[in-house]
Motif scaffolding. Structure first.
Motif, PDB file in Angstrom:
ATOM      1  N   TYR A   1       3.793   0.240   4.074  1.00 24.19           N
ATOM      2  CA  TYR A   1       3.267   1.267   4.960  1.00 24.19           C
ATOM      3  C   TYR A   1       1.809   1.614   4.691  1.00 24.19           C
ATOM      4  O   TYR A   1       1.272   2.555   5.267  1.00 24.19           O
ATOM      5  CB  TYR A   1       4.101   2.556   4.825  1.00 24.19           C
ATOM      6  CG  TYR A   1       5.585   2.356   4.992  1.00 24.19           C
ATOM      7  CD1 TYR A   1       6.093   1.484   5.954  1.00 24.19           C
ATOM      8  CD2 TYR A   1       6.485   3.040   4.180  1.00 24.19           C
ATOM      9  CE1 TYR A   1       7.465   1.299   6.095  1.00 24.19           C
ATOM     10  CE2 TYR A   1       7.850   2.875   4.332  1.00 24.19           C
ATOM     11  CZ  TYR A   1       8.339   2.005   5.276  1.00 24.19           C
ATOM     12  OH  TYR A   1       9.684   1.812   5.404  1.00 24.19           O
ATOM     13  N   ARG A   2       1.167   0.821   3.820  1.00 24.43           N
ATOM     14  CA  ARG A   2      -0.226   1.168   3.496  1.00 24.43           C
ATOM     15  C   ARG A   2      -1.155   0.879   4.665  1.00 24.43           C
ATOM     16  O   ARG A   2      -1.022  -0.123   5.343  1.00 24.43           O
ATOM     17  CB  ARG A   2      -0.670   0.420   2.251  1.00 24.43           C
ATOM     18  CG  ARG A   2       0.072   0.860   0.999  1.00 24.43           C
ATOM     19  CD  ARG A   2      -0.631   0.440  -0.269  1.00 24.43           C
ATOM     20  NE  ARG A   2       0.161   0.781  -1.450  1.00 24.43           N
ATOM     21  CZ  ARG A   2       0.149   1.966  -2.026  1.00 24.43           C
ATOM     22  NH1 ARG A   2      -0.593   2.926  -1.529  1.00 24.43           N
ATOM     23  NH2 ARG A   2       0.907   2.185  -3.093  1.00 24.43           N
ATOM     24  N   ARG A   3      -2.084   1.755   4.830  1.00 24.75           N
ATOM     25  CA  ARG A   3      -3.059   1.646   5.922  1.00 24.75           C
ATOM     26  C   ARG A   3      -4.413   1.268   5.357  1.00 24.75           C
ATOM     27  O   ARG A   3      -4.872   1.854   4.398  1.00 24.75           O
ATOM     28  CB  ARG A   3      -3.129   3.018   6.633  1.00 24.75           C
ATOM     29  CG  ARG A   3      -4.083   3.074   7.799  1.00 24.75           C
ATOM     30  CD  ARG A   3      -3.815   4.386   8.555  1.00 24.75           C
ATOM     31  NE  ARG A   3      -4.717   4.512   9.703  1.00 24.75           N
ATOM     32  CZ  ARG A   3      -5.819   5.264   9.708  1.00 24.75           C
ATOM     33  NH1 ARG A   3      -6.148   5.961   8.637  1.00 24.75           N
ATOM     34  NH2 ARG A   3      -6.578   5.338  10.765  1.00 24.75           N
TER      35      ARG A   3
ATOM     36  N   ASN B   1       0.365   3.977   7.377  1.00 21.28           N
ATOM     37  CA  ASN B   1       0.169   3.452   8.735  1.00 21.28           C
ATOM     38  C   ASN B   1       1.191   4.027   9.715  1.00 21.28           C
ATOM     39  O   ASN B   1       2.049   4.834   9.356  1.00 21.28           O
ATOM     40  CB  ASN B   1       0.190   1.918   8.739  1.00 21.28           C
ATOM     41  CG  ASN B   1       1.532   1.349   8.264  1.00 21.28           C
ATOM     42  OD1 ASN B   1       2.556   2.015   8.291  1.00 21.28           O
ATOM     43  ND2 ASN B   1       1.513   0.088   7.843  1.00 21.28           N
ATOM     44  N   GLU B   2       1.088   3.578  10.954  1.00 29.15           N
ATOM     45  CA  GLU B   2       1.959   4.092  12.008  1.00 29.15           C
ATOM     46  C   GLU B   2       3.430   3.856  11.698  1.00 29.15           C
ATOM     47  O   GLU B   2       4.271   4.741  11.918  1.00 29.15           O
ATOM     48  CB  GLU B   2       1.605   3.448  13.355  1.00 29.15           C
ATOM     49  CG  GLU B   2       0.255   3.848  13.912  1.00 29.15           C
ATOM     50  CD  GLU B   2      -0.876   2.921  13.483  1.00 29.15           C
ATOM     51  OE1 GLU B   2      -0.732   2.267  12.416  1.00 29.15           O
ATOM     52  OE2 GLU B   2      -1.896   2.866  14.192  1.00 29.15           O
TER      53      GLU B   2
ATOM     54  N   PHE C   1      -6.059   9.117  13.007  1.00 27.32           N
ATOM     55  CA  PHE C   1      -5.649   8.183  14.050  1.00 27.32           C
ATOM     56  C   PHE C   1      -6.302   8.488  15.406  1.00 27.32           C
ATOM     57  O   PHE C   1      -5.978   7.842  16.401  1.00 27.32           O
ATOM     58  CB  PHE C   1      -4.123   8.195  14.199  1.00 27.32           C
ATOM     59  CG  PHE C   1      -3.396   7.543  13.050  1.00 27.32           C
ATOM     60  CD1 PHE C   1      -3.184   6.178  13.027  1.00 27.32           C
ATOM     61  CD2 PHE C   1      -2.946   8.296  11.978  1.00 27.32           C
ATOM     62  CE1 PHE C   1      -2.518   5.567  11.976  1.00 27.32           C
ATOM     63  CE2 PHE C   1      -2.275   7.712  10.916  1.00 27.32           C
ATOM     64  CZ  PHE C   1      -2.068   6.340  10.912  1.00 27.32           C
TER      65      PHE C   1
ATOM     66  N   TYR D   1       4.667   6.333   9.041  1.00 28.56           N
ATOM     67  CA  TYR D   1       4.848   7.697   9.536  1.00 28.56           C
ATOM     68  C   TYR D   1       6.071   7.780  10.436  1.00 28.56           C
ATOM     69  O   TYR D   1       6.803   8.774  10.416  1.00 28.56           O
ATOM     70  CB  TYR D   1       3.602   8.180  10.278  1.00 28.56           C
ATOM     71  CG  TYR D   1       3.736   9.612  10.721  1.00 28.56           C
ATOM     72  CD1 TYR D   1       3.815  10.634   9.784  1.00 28.56           C
ATOM     73  CD2 TYR D   1       3.858   9.939  12.070  1.00 28.56           C
ATOM     74  CE1 TYR D   1       3.993  11.954  10.178  1.00 28.56           C
ATOM     75  CE2 TYR D   1       4.030  11.260  12.471  1.00 28.56           C
ATOM     76  CZ  TYR D   1       4.092  12.263  11.521  1.00 28.56           C
ATOM     77  OH  TYR D   1       4.286  13.560  11.909  1.00 28.56           O
TER      78      TYR D   1
ATOM     79  N   ARG E   1      -3.516   7.229   4.058  1.00 27.95           N
ATOM     80  CA  ARG E   1      -3.270   5.835   3.684  1.00 27.95           C
ATOM     81  C   ARG E   1      -1.904   5.328   4.130  1.00 27.95           C
ATOM     82  O   ARG E   1      -1.420   4.316   3.632  1.00 27.95           O
ATOM     83  CB  ARG E   1      -3.410   5.675   2.167  1.00 27.95           C
ATOM     84  CG  ARG E   1      -4.770   6.072   1.624  1.00 27.95           C
ATOM     85  CD  ARG E   1      -4.939   5.739   0.154  1.00 27.95           C
ATOM     86  NE  ARG E   1      -3.921   6.361  -0.682  1.00 27.95           N
ATOM     87  CZ  ARG E   1      -3.990   7.601  -1.146  1.00 27.95           C
ATOM     88  NH1 ARG E   1      -5.023   8.375  -0.842  1.00 27.95           N
ATOM     89  NH2 ARG E   1      -3.031   8.096  -1.919  1.00 27.95           N
TER      90      ARG E   1
END
Length: 225
Positions: free
Chosen positions: A223-225, A46-47, A154, A50, A44
């Motif tokens: 940063y949530r995906r 996102n890029e 990903f 990370y 959960r």
């Protein structure tokens, strides 16, 4: 979930590798249960999140590897020192993949505190052994699960995951077994107080990791995906 640690009188009876693991079990669990790590392991993050994780870790590894080279010939460090473990170049490569064109450096109070502790470990090489163990054996253990998850989530086909690639050291499990045996050999030459000092520093290292994860997690909504 492990929530207890052995008493000092029990820890000193164990081989050093077991004392380091069991004596820091609570701190290890607390670090792993951070909101950021939970989200990362759940796919959960996102890029951008990370990339922040890598950029925050970078100065920690820069310090770990600089101090490691300085102490490489020290009797307590020589048995575990291995340039094949070094991650700094791999982190830089991965940052370029996840955040192309961005600076590899980032302001982080948590990372600065972590770097300070690693730098201060030059006062006694046993303290450095604690930091070496906490980071590198963690990378060879739970860190591998993060790499596998990122690769799948990903659809990376291995790209941007150099951080988790330890091709230079051979097969993972035999290497970790040898590493633990080397720790035990180091521990055999320490006094009880020195062994406990190493265990205490492992606990400190996990708390520093926890603080680092908490700092990133404070911005988790971004940063949530």
């Amino acid at each position: 979930m492990t929530t207890t640690s052995l008493a000092p009188s029990e820890l000193v009876k164990l081989p050093l590798s077991a004392a380091m693991k069991q004596g820091s079990a609570l701190e290890h669990d607390q670090a792993e249960q951070s909101a950021f790590i939970d989200a990362l392991l759940g796919g959960r993050v996102n890029e951008a999140g990370y990339a922040v994780y890598l950029r925050t870790l970078r100065p920690v590894y820069a310090a770990l590897e600089s101090v490691g080279r300085d102490l490489a010939a020290a009797p307590l460090v020589a048995p575990i020192f291995d340039a094949g473990l070094e991650r700094l170049a791999a982190i830089d490569s991965d940052i370029d993949h996840w955040a192309p064109g961005e600076s590899h450096s980032i302001e982080s109070a948590a990372a600065s505190a972590y770097v300070e502790a690693i730098t201060e470990s030059t006062s006694w090489a046993g303290l450095y052994v604690a930091h070496h163990y906490t980071r590198y054996l963690g990378d060879l253990s739970g860190g591998q699960a993060i790499g596998t998850l990122l690769n799948r989530a990903f659809e990376l086909e291995g790209k941007g995951l150099s951080f988790y690639d330890f091709a230079e050291i051979g097969k993972n499990k035999p290497y970790k077994d040898t590493y633990r045996a080397q720790l035990d050999a180091i521990g055999a030459g320490l006094t009880d107080d020195e062994r406990l000092r190493v265990v205490d520093e492992v606990c400190t290292a996990f708390r520093l990791n926890q603080a680092l994860f908490a700092e990133i997690g404070a911005n988790l909504d971004q940063y949530r995906r």
